[in-house]
Motif scaffolding. Structure first.
Motif, PDB file in Angstrom:
ATOM      1  N   ILE A 102      -5.077   3.758   6.138  1.00 22.73           N
ATOM      2  CA  ILE A 102      -5.892   3.249   5.347  1.00 22.73           C
ATOM      3  C   ILE A 102      -4.829   2.946   3.936  1.00 22.73           C
ATOM      4  N   ARG A 135      -4.347   2.242  -0.005  1.00 25.68           N
ATOM      5  CA  ARG A 135      -5.123   2.044  -1.394  1.00 25.68           C
ATOM      6  C   ARG A 135      -4.267   1.274  -2.288  1.00 25.68           C
ATOM      7  N   GLU A 166     -10.054   0.302  -1.456  1.00 28.13           N
ATOM      8  CA  GLU A 166      -9.230   1.164  -0.202  1.00 28.13           C
ATOM      9  C   GLU A 166      -9.520   0.203   0.958  1.00 28.13           C
ATOM     10  N   ARG A 201      -9.122  -0.275   4.942  1.00 23.52           N
ATOM     11  CA  ARG A 201      -9.204   0.584   6.401  1.00 23.52           C
ATOM     12  C   ARG A 201      -8.655  -0.472   7.303  1.00 23.52           C
TER      13      ARG A 201
END
Length: 234
Positions: A13, A15, A20, A22
Motif C-alpha cells: 500500500i 500513501r 491510499e 493498494r
C-alpha cells in the motif's frame, strides 16, 4: 525442496497524503527452481510493484516473501542489499550501460561493486558471461558501437556474471524491434533450459508465450495462473 520464490498474502500500500493506493492486494504463489514465468497485466495492475518486491527493491506492507528459503520481509536494509546483490540478476527495458566503458567492463561492474573479487577474475568472469550470450567477439566495443539487441545482451551478461539464483527481466524487449525481441527471448529460453530461474514482466502476449507459465494481475490481484490450468487438466 523449498521453492525459489514463495509469496503469501503479499500486499503493498502506498500513501500519498490522504490517498491510499493498494498496488498489491494479498497475492500468493510459488515459483520453483528452473521455472520460466511471465507476469502480465494492464498498466496499474501491480506487476511492477510485484517485480520490485520479488527483486528486493521494495518491502511489502504485509504478507510474507521467501527467496531461496530466506524470509525477506524480516531482513534489515543492509542484509536485503546483500541478498539482492548475491541472489538476483536484473535486466531492464533500458540497458543502463556506462557509455565510456567497454562491454567487458560493463559486465564486470557487479563484481567490482561486490568487492573482494580480484580485477583479473572480474574480467575473466565477464568474458565468460559475454561468451554465454554470444558476444565474446564484441567485448572491447563500447555501447554506442553496439546495436540495441547487442546492448541488451551485454545487460543480460552483466546480470549473469554474479551467478545469480534468479534472473528478473522487466520489459526487456520494450526498446527492441520484433526480430531482435525474438532473438533475445530465444536467448532467455536457452538460459532457462540450462537451469536458470527467470521471471519476466511484459505486457506483450507474443513475449509472454516464451515463458512456461503466466501469472496475470489486475487491480493488484492475481486473477489467473496457467499452472492451475495444467493442474486441473491432470
Amino acid at each position: 525442496m523449498n521453492a525459489m520464490i514463495s509469496v503469501r498474502h503479499l500486499a503493498r500500500i502506498y500513501r500519498m497524503g490522504e490517498v491510499e493506493v493498494r498496488a498489491l492486494q494479498g497475492v500468493s504463489f510459488d515459483i520453483q527452481r528452473g521455472e520460466f514465468v511471465a507476469i502480465m497485466g494492464p498498466s496499474g495492475s501491480g506487476k511492477s510493484t510485484l517485480m520490485n518486491l520479488i527483486g528486493c527493491l521494495d518491502t511489502p506492507t504485509s504478507g510474507h516473501y521467501r527467496l531461496d528459503g530466506l524470509p525477506i520481509e524480516r531482513l534489515d536494509p543492509a542484509l536485503l542489499a546483500a541478498v539482492r546483490n548475491k541472489k538476483i540478476g536484473f535486466v531492464f527495458q533500458q540497458f543502463h550501460l556506462l557509455a565510456r566503458k567497454t562491454a567487458l567492463e560493463n559486465v564486470a561492474l557487479p563484481l567490482a561493486y561486490r568487492g573482494g573479487v580480484p580485477r583479473a577474475e572480474q574480467l575473466e568472469r565477464a568474458a565468460v558471461a559475454l561468451e554465454r550470450v554470444g558476444l565474446g567477439h564484441r567485448k572491447d566495443h563500447r555501447p554506442w558501437e553496439l546495436s540495441g539487441g547487442q546492448q541488451q545482451r551485454v545487460a543480460i551478461a552483466r546480470a549473469l556474471v554474479t551467478d545469480p539464483a534468479l534472473l528478473l527481466a522487466d520489459e526487456p524487449t520494450g526498446a527492441l524491434d520484433t526480430r531482435t525481441s525474438a532473438e533475445l527471448m530465444e536467448l532467455l529460453s536457452e538460459l532457462n533450459q540450462s537451469g536458470m530461474t527467470i521471471v519476466l514482466v511484459t505486457h506483450e502476449h507474443d513475449i509472454a508465450r516464451y515463458a512456461r507459465r503466466i501469472l496475470e494481475l489486475r487491480d493488484g490481484l492475481l486473477i489467473h495462473d496457467t499452472a492451475e490450468e495444467r493442474h486441473d487438466r491432470n
